[in-house]
Write a protein that holds these residues in place. Structure first.
Motif, PDB file in Angstrom:
ATOM      1  N   ASN A 228      45.919  55.917  43.927  1.00 22.75           N
ATOM      2  CA  ASN A 228      44.657  55.806  44.885  1.00 22.75           C
ATOM      3  C   ASN A 228      44.152  56.617  45.841  1.00 22.75           C
ATOM      4  OD1 ASN A 228      46.065  53.152  43.702  1.00 22.75           O
ATOM      5  ND2 ASN A 228      47.890  53.876  45.587  1.00 22.75           N
ATOM      6  N   ASP A 229      44.140  57.184  45.441  1.00 20.41           N
ATOM      7  CA  ASP A 229      43.204  58.471  45.709  1.00 20.41           C
ATOM      8  C   ASP A 229      43.456  59.300  46.280  1.00 20.41           C
ATOM      9  OD1 ASP A 229      39.988  58.430  44.772  1.00 20.41           O
ATOM     10  OD2 ASP A 229      40.186  56.708  46.276  1.00 20.41           O
ATOM     11  N   GLU A 230      44.775  59.476  45.857  1.00 19.81           N
ATOM     12  CA  GLU A 230      45.437  60.954  46.615  1.00 19.81           C
ATOM     13  C   GLU A 230      45.999  61.886  45.962  1.00 19.81           C
ATOM     14  OE1 GLU A 230      47.097  58.432  50.606  1.00 19.81           O
ATOM     15  OE2 GLU A 230      48.602  58.149  48.661  1.00 19.81           O
ATOM     16  N   SER A 231      46.904  62.724  46.297  1.00 17.53           N
ATOM     17  CA  SER A 231      47.583  63.247  45.186  1.00 17.53           C
ATOM     18  C   SER A 231      49.200  63.424  45.270  1.00 17.53           C
ATOM     19  CB  SER A 231      47.064  65.219  45.250  1.00 17.53           C
ATOM     20  OG  SER A 231      47.706  65.976  44.350  1.00 17.53           O
ATOM     21  N   VAL A 232      49.098  63.341  44.102  1.00 15.66           N
ATOM     22  CA  VAL A 232      50.935  62.951  44.325  1.00 15.66           C
ATOM     23  C   VAL A 232      51.891  63.310  43.689  1.00 15.66           C
ATOM     24  CG1 VAL A 232      53.725  61.153  44.323  1.00 15.66           C
ATOM     25  CG2 VAL A 232      50.615  60.630  45.218  1.00 15.66           C
ATOM     26  N   ALA A 233      52.922  64.442  44.282  1.00 19.88           N
ATOM     27  CA  ALA A 233      53.916  64.945  43.575  1.00 19.88           C
ATOM     28  C   ALA A 233      55.241  64.317  42.860  1.00 19.88           C
ATOM     29  CB  ALA A 233      54.638  66.401  43.356  1.00 19.88           C
ATOM     30  N   LEU A 259      48.221  68.691  48.629  1.00 19.42           N
ATOM     31  CA  LEU A 259      49.301  67.652  48.100  1.00 19.42           C
ATOM     32  C   LEU A 259      48.936  66.475  49.108  1.00 19.42           C
ATOM     33  CD1 LEU A 259      51.311  66.138  45.873  1.00 19.42           C
ATOM     34  CD2 LEU A 259      52.915  68.241  47.072  1.00 19.42           C
ATOM     35  N   LYS A 260      49.372  65.756  49.038  1.00 16.78           N
ATOM     36  CA  LYS A 260      49.349  64.160  50.130  1.00 16.78           C
ATOM     37  C   LYS A 260      51.090  64.172  50.449  1.00 16.78           C
ATOM     38  CE  LYS A 260      48.346  60.698  52.946  1.00 16.78           C
ATOM     39  NZ  LYS A 260      48.466  61.224  54.255  1.00 16.78           N
ATOM     40  N   LYS A 261      51.753  63.912  48.915  1.00 15.07           N
ATOM     41  CA  LYS A 261      52.751  62.809  49.716  1.00 15.07           C
ATOM     42  C   LYS A 261      53.841  63.468  48.011  1.00 15.07           C
ATOM     43  CE  LYS A 261      52.297  57.874  49.454  1.00 15.07           C
ATOM     44  NZ  LYS A 261      51.702  57.291  48.654  1.00 15.07           N
ATOM     45  N   VAL A 262      54.819  63.878  48.295  1.00 14.55           N
ATOM     46  CA  VAL A 262      56.167  64.460  47.409  1.00 14.55           C
ATOM     47  C   VAL A 262      57.374  62.988  47.248  1.00 14.55           C
ATOM     48  CG1 VAL A 262      58.061  65.896  47.130  1.00 14.55           C
ATOM     49  CG2 VAL A 262      55.763  66.830  48.120  1.00 14.55           C
ATOM     50  N   GLU A 263      56.956  62.277  46.589  1.00 15.64           N
ATOM     51  CA  GLU A 263      58.010  60.636  45.961  1.00 15.64           C
ATOM     52  C   GLU A 263      59.510  62.082  45.251  1.00 15.64           C
ATOM     53  OE1 GLU A 263      54.714  57.073  45.745  1.00 15.64           O
ATOM     54  OE2 GLU A 263      56.192  58.596  43.795  1.00 15.64           O
ATOM     55  N   ALA A 264      60.873  61.586  45.968  1.00 16.15           N
ATOM     56  CA  ALA A 264      61.995  62.095  44.829  1.00 16.15           C
ATOM     57  C   ALA A 264      62.891  60.721  44.943  1.00 16.15           C
ATOM     58  CB  ALA A 264      62.280  63.534  45.893  1.00 16.15           C
ATOM     59  N   SER A 265      64.189  61.320  45.242  1.00 11.95           N
ATOM     60  CA  SER A 265      65.355  60.555  44.973  1.00 11.95           C
ATOM     61  C   SER A 265      66.688  60.857  45.764  1.00 11.95           C
ATOM     62  CB  SER A 265      65.564  59.889  43.611  1.00 11.95           C
ATOM     63  OG  SER A 265      66.688  59.141  43.700  1.00 11.95           O
ATOM     64  N   LEU A 266      66.878  60.469  46.640  1.00 11.93           N
ATOM     65  CA  LEU A 266      68.479  60.758  47.547  1.00 11.93           C
ATOM     66  C   LEU A 266      69.058  60.027  47.499  1.00 11.93           C
ATOM     67  CD1 LEU A 266      65.863  62.404  50.303  1.00 11.93           C
ATOM     68  CD2 LEU A 266      66.621  63.380  48.526  1.00 11.93           C
TER      69      LEU A 266
END
Ligand SMILES: CC(C)(COP(=O)(O)OP(=O)(O)OC[C@H]1O[C@@H](n2cnc3c(N)ncnc32)[C@H](O)[C@@H]1OP(=O)(O)O)[C@@H](O)C(=O)NCCC(=O)NCCS
Length: 401
Positions: A228-233, A259-266
């Motif tokens: 969606n036009d965003e850079s995600v890690a 980089l716009k967003k970092v996605e992770a599991s916590l």
């Protein structure tokens, strides 16, 4: 083995492998990549597979391998890790899963393994077989550009970028240290590492191949993607053995430019929200279970883990699927438990699925009691049981299977 309605159950052999693979692809709606096809037999040996056969065709399958899994107190137990449970869409809801599970759990009982574990495709199927969700994971999304570390947050450094090929030995060594102290962490077989290090296209889900950050006591594997036009890690695996490694790795992840967003599991007790000035930036987008557990032998399982407080109680455990239930005296001194069958009257009653959920320390007994899934004689009994079953840290699934 058993035969019902013309369906025969039997142990699988080498020649069944292509049909088992095809059944899994149909049932899970995906295609395995070559590194998976090459390594799954090393991960879940064919002689551990049980198949359901209708007129010569394989229409059902289950398999397991014995895993070494860490429990509260950093001890380990043996668990049957069940995988690839599948019934053909042409043969559903006529008891094939139940028949396969009965045969598989009989085998586990005969082998004297105190626990069975798996990861579940749906939340409604496995309670009836005595399984309860045993870990909690939070999917989080972090607006990276806004994230700022508090002045008091550690900044120990020591992080390097690496390639997957160069970091393999380090990753394996750190994972092994990590899983020995984290409840739910399993020893990881070579065949699973082979799949990770081959980085199959299917695991990428349209994102890049794996990037690697290393620290002497940790590592991160992550992927980059335009969405969606965003850079995600997206963090595929984050393992830190010390708080310093955790802080150092997050500092580098959150300083990746462009980089716009970092996605992770916590886990719930991950300190990340407390390291940054705005804890709301670590936004939970979903909560889900990873590991499910079923106690196969109550005395063996309950005396394998440690407890947070002394306890003297008697509990009745109901097991509608197998015969592992009964009434047990549980006595804890200095964290160490003795558990034996008893004829004394029970102070607590619970299903064996609830015991599975409490076992690794992710869920609280008092919350199950509020849902009327634990009945306690009085508030004091419940309070002691609830506190004793907590763990020194939140459990986490080590590797997905
Ligand atoms: C899940 C699956 C294995 C079930 O197989 P099945 O042979 O149809 O199951 P059974 O007929 O033996 O059903 C056993 C029990 O589970 C229940 N059940 C089965 N699938 C269920 C579902 N999707 N949701 C809720 N309950 C379910 C049945 O009602 C039955 O209950 P009962 O014995 O208490 O009356 C099959 O639908 C499948 O392969 N699904 C796709 C792959 C998958 O999700 N595998 C599980 C991986 S963890």
């Amino acid at each position: 083995m058993a035969s019902t309605n013309g369906i025969t159950l039997r142990s699988a052999t080498e020649s069944d492998w292509p049909a088992i693979l095809e059944l899994a692809e149909v049932c899970f709606g995906m295609r395995y990549d070559q590194p998976e096809i090459e390594n799954i037999p090393g991960l879940f040996p064919i002689d551990r597979a049980i198949v359901a056969v209708d007129e010569g065709r394989i229409v059902g399958h289950t398999v397991d391998r014995t895993m070494t899994i860490t429990v509260p107190g950093a001890a380990t137990v043996q668990a049957a890790g069940v995988s690839a449970v599948t019934v053909a869409p042409t043969h559903r809801r006529r008891g094939i899963l139940r028949a396969l599970y009965t045969a598989q759990h009989e085998r586990t009982e005969a082998e004297g393994i105190p626990l069975t574990i798996f990861t579940a495709s749906e939340g409604t199927i496995y309670g009836r077989f005595g399984y309860g969700p045993a870990t909690v994971e939070n999917a989080v999304s972090i607006d990276r550009a806004q994230a700022e570390f508090r002045p008091t947050a550690p900044d120990p450094g020591g992080v390097r970028t690496s390639t997957l090929a160069a970091a393999q030995d380090h990753i394996r060594e750190v994972y092994d240290r990590w899983r020995r102290v984290v409840p739910g962490g399993q020893a990881r077989p070579d065949a699973n590492w082979n799949i990770w290090f081959a980085d199959p296209e299917r695991h990428r889900e349209g994102a890049s191949s794996l990037f690697v950050l290393t620290h002497p006591d940790g590592y991160v594997l992550y992927r980059r993607q335009w969405r969606n036009d965003e850079s995600v890690a997206t963090v595929a695996e984050f393992r830190a053995v010390t708080p310093e490694a955790h802080a150092a790795l997050w500092r580098v992840l959150l300083s990746l430019d462009l980089l716009k967003k970092v996605e992770a599991s916590l886990t719930d007790d991950d300190p990340l929200p407390l390291l940054v000035t705005n804890p709301r930036l670590v936004r939970t987008t979903a909560r889900y279970d990873g590991l499910w557990a079923r106690v196969m032998d109550v005395p063996a399982a309950l005396s394998a883990r440690t407890y947070q407080q002394d306890l003297d109680t008697v509990l009745t455990v109901q097991d509608p699927f197998r015969n592992a239930g009964g009434t047990f005296a549980l006595r804890v001194r200095d964290g160490v438990a003795e558990c034996t069958p008893t004829s004394r009257p029970a102070e607590l009653e619970l299903g064996i699925d609830v015991l599975g959920s409490l076992y690794f320390g992710a869920h609280r007994a008092r919350v199950f009691a509020a849902a009327n899934r634990i009945q306690a004689k009085d508030a004091g009994v419940l309070r002691a049981f609830d506190t004793a079953f907590t763990a020194e840290r939140d459990p986490e699934l080590g590797w997905f299977f």
